[in-house]
Design a protein around this motif. Structure first.
Motif, PDB file in Angstrom:
ATOM      1  N   ASP A  70       3.271   5.680  -7.198  1.00 17.10           N
ATOM      2  CA  ASP A  70       3.583   6.323  -8.465  1.00 17.10           C
ATOM      3  C   ASP A  70       3.884   5.325  -9.569  1.00 17.10           C
ATOM      4  OD1 ASP A  70       3.352   8.446  -6.889  1.00 17.10           O
ATOM      5  OD2 ASP A  70       5.455   9.073  -6.944  1.00 17.10           O
ATOM      6  N   GLU A  71       4.584   4.228  -9.229  1.00 19.97           N
ATOM      7  CA  GLU A  71       5.035   3.346 -10.294  1.00 19.97           C
ATOM      8  C   GLU A  71       4.142   2.134 -10.481  1.00 19.97           C
ATOM      9  OE1 GLU A  71       9.217   2.574  -9.891  1.00 19.97           O
ATOM     10  OE2 GLU A  71       9.615   4.711  -9.619  1.00 19.97           O
ATOM     11  N   PHE A  72       3.533   1.639  -9.390  1.00 18.93           N
ATOM     12  CA  PHE A  72       2.714   0.440  -9.536  1.00 18.93           C
ATOM     13  C   PHE A  72       1.229   0.770  -9.633  1.00 18.93           C
ATOM     14  CE2 PHE A  72       6.023  -2.144  -6.939  1.00 18.93           C
ATOM     15  CZ  PHE A  72       6.962  -1.878  -7.910  1.00 18.93           C
ATOM     16  N   GLY A  73       0.879   2.027  -9.466  1.00 19.13           N
ATOM     17  CA  GLY A  73      -0.527   2.412  -9.598  1.00 19.13           C
ATOM     18  C   GLY A  73      -1.417   1.885  -8.493  1.00 19.13           C
ATOM     19  N   GLN A 126      10.193   5.744   0.297  1.00 21.96           N
ATOM     20  CA  GLN A 126      10.560   5.292  -1.049  1.00 21.96           C
ATOM     21  C   GLN A 126       9.619   4.171  -1.513  1.00 21.96           C
ATOM     22  OE1 GLN A 126      12.334   6.373  -3.858  1.00 21.96           O
ATOM     23  NE2 GLN A 126      14.079   6.539  -2.449  1.00 21.96           N
ATOM     24  N   LEU A 127       9.342   3.246  -0.592  1.00 22.09           N
ATOM     25  CA  LEU A 127       8.431   2.140  -0.917  1.00 22.09           C
ATOM     26  C   LEU A 127       7.034   2.677  -1.232  1.00 22.09           C
ATOM     27  CD1 LEU A 127       7.521  -0.819  -1.064  1.00 22.09           C
ATOM     28  CD2 LEU A 127       7.330  -0.804   1.435  1.00 22.09           C
ATOM     29  N   HIS A 152       7.085   4.041  -4.671  1.00 21.39           N
ATOM     30  CA  HIS A 152       7.074   2.970  -5.674  1.00 21.39           C
ATOM     31  C   HIS A 152       5.670   2.420  -5.852  1.00 21.39           C
ATOM     32  CE1 HIS A 152      11.628   1.981  -5.425  1.00 21.39           C
ATOM     33  NE2 HIS A 152      11.368   2.804  -6.414  1.00 21.39           N
ATOM     34  N   LEU A 153       5.006   2.141  -4.721  1.00 23.80           N
ATOM     35  CA  LEU A 153       3.676   1.536  -4.789  1.00 23.80           C
ATOM     36  C   LEU A 153       2.700   2.481  -5.491  1.00 23.80           C
ATOM     37  CD1 LEU A 153       3.435   0.034  -1.182  1.00 23.80           C
ATOM     38  CD2 LEU A 153       3.698  -1.231  -3.310  1.00 23.80           C
ATOM     39  N   ALA A 161      13.345   5.071   3.720  1.00 25.82           N
ATOM     40  CA  ALA A 161      13.199   3.855   2.917  1.00 25.82           C
ATOM     41  C   ALA A 161      11.721   3.480   2.797  1.00 25.82           C
ATOM     42  CB  ALA A 161      13.993   2.723   3.546  1.00 25.82           C
ATOM     43  N   ARG A 162      10.972   3.693   3.877  1.00 24.08           N
ATOM     44  CA  ARG A 162       9.542   3.396   3.838  1.00 24.08           C
ATOM     45  C   ARG A 162       8.838   4.366   2.884  1.00 24.08           C
ATOM     46  NH1 ARG A 162       6.186   0.415   7.610  1.00 24.08           N
ATOM     47  NH2 ARG A 162       4.093   1.275   7.798  1.00 24.08           N
TER      48      ARG A 162
END
Lengths: 303, 93
Positions: free
Chosen positions: B54-57, B47-48, B51-52, B44-45
């Motif tokens: 790849d997706e939020f740049g 995954q976070l 997200h940070l 889960a970490r």
């Protein structure tokens, strides 16, 4: 709120790929559950935003959505376990940090007593459920079967598919999900069955239907024929003068019912003429009653 | 789960996992054996982190700072919860 992905991301239909990504990042940063550990609505909002971006962020999916080929929910992902679910529920996990309050533990008061005490508390959480899809054959659905499935993580599942299951039915296997934490019980495995269609048999509720070709002789004179059923061949007698479309019932040869007993099997007859038979042609040419017979008389009168 | 499994479930290369551990974002027993086990919380970490990044740049420095602050938030939340529980218990007495 609308589920239309354009509304969810608050962008225009003709937004460019950059605008879409910018809108997604802005909303996702605000609503990411791990950046909002205390807000229960964040997970729902983030799921909606990710779902919308899943469609619009992929030019191909976006085009398909614009053409109406997939709907807004067409790409929903399996439930995702966020980091906060672990980090927030647990004391004493490897990432736990006391840096936010360490300086307060020196004083001799209620808070510091609590802070000192909390080392060593344990934490239990039931394991997550596993969701699987399992295709099975039509005959396995009718007669039941035993399945052996190996999951990607190497876990082997052996379980019984009972007779008479239907397409889309979910079997729950207690305790076969992800392991629990801190001695808590594991989750369940939920297996959704996908029944593949059969070449000949069709299911209608508890009944099974079959189209059965018969010869002209059998149709005119009647006779006994072998009929395949999901549980094996049986002999059925065809009455004299049976036409195409006549439906005969084989009692108890349908799907097993959960409360016991079986549905029925319905056999629809289809008369098949022999190919290129000169004798039959000769007979029919000289068959006066046949030449005079008009099976469309009722039809012509109604029209 | 093993390292290979962890990487395939997250869709990352093993070099990426190595980078994350060397940055201290993920804690692994550093025996180097490939049988080292990672748990669901690591997944889960991870995954976070994806997200940070790849997706939020967010860049690498930013990810480290965010993880550190988040760990502190969770620490504070659990202390706060205990303070509330304990004061409720005292009120009952």
């Amino acid at each position: 709120m609308s589920d239309n992905p354009y509304d969810v991301l608050a962008i225009k239909r003709d937004a460019s790929a950059e605008e879409i990504q910018r809108a997604f990042r802005k909303l996702a940063k605000k609503h990411h559950p791990d950046l909002n550990p205390g807000d229960p609505r964040a997970a729902e909002a983030f799921k909606r935003i990710s779902g919308a971006y899943d469609i619009l962020g992929d030019p191909e999916k976006r085009a398909r959505f614009d053409r109406g080929e997939i709907d807004a929910s067409g790409t929903e992902k399996p439930p995702h376990r966020f980091y906060r679910d672990f980090a927030d529920a647990s004391d004493g996990h490897p990432y736990a940090s006391a840096a936010g309050f360490e300086d307060m533990t020196g004083t001799d008061d209620l808070l510091s007593e609590l802070l000192r005490r909390r080392t060593g508390t344990s934490f239990r959480m039931r394991g997550a459920d596993r969701h699987l899809r399992l295709p099975i054959d039509f005959l396995e659905a009718v007669n039941g079967t035993i399945k052996h499935v190996v999951l990607p993580d190497g876990t082997a599942l052996d379980f019984v598919v009972p007779a008479g299951v239907s397409d889309g039915q979910i079997l729950g296997l207690a305790g076969k999900g992800e392991p629990g934490l801190g001695g808590a019980p594991p989750g369940d495995a939920l297996v959704q069955l996908e029944v593949r269609p059969h070449r000949r048999f069709r299911r209608e509720g508890d009944d099974i239907r079959l189209d059965l070709p018969i010869s002209l002789t059998e149709a005119v004179l009647g006779g006994r024929v072998e009929v395949p059923t999901p549980t094996g061949r049986v002999t059925m007698s065809i009455p004299k003068g049976s036409n195409t479309g006549k439906v005969l019932r084989l009692r108890g040869k349908g799907m097993p019912r959960p409360q016991g007993g079986h549905g029925d099997m319905y056999v629809t007859l289809q008369v098949v003429l022999p190919e290129n038979d000169p004798d039959l042609e000769t007979f029919v040419t000289h068959w006066q009653r046949g030449l005079a017979h008009n099976p469309r008389r009722d039809l012509e009168r109604e029209a | 789960m093993t390292r290979e499994e962890f990487c395939s479930r997250l869709g990352i290369r093993s070099a990426t996992l190595q980078l994350w551990t060397s940055e201290g974002w993920l804690l692994l027993d550093d025996t180097g054996s490939s049988s080292a086990s990672l748990s669901e919380i690591d997944l889960a970490r991870g995954q976070l982190i994806r997200h940070l990044g790849d997706e939020f740049g967010v860049n690498a420095e930013g990810i480290g700072i965010i993880l550190d602050l988040l760990d502190q938030v969770h620490g504070l939340r659990s202390v706060l919860r205990e303070v509330l529980q304990s004061s409720a218990a005292r009120a009952e007495r």
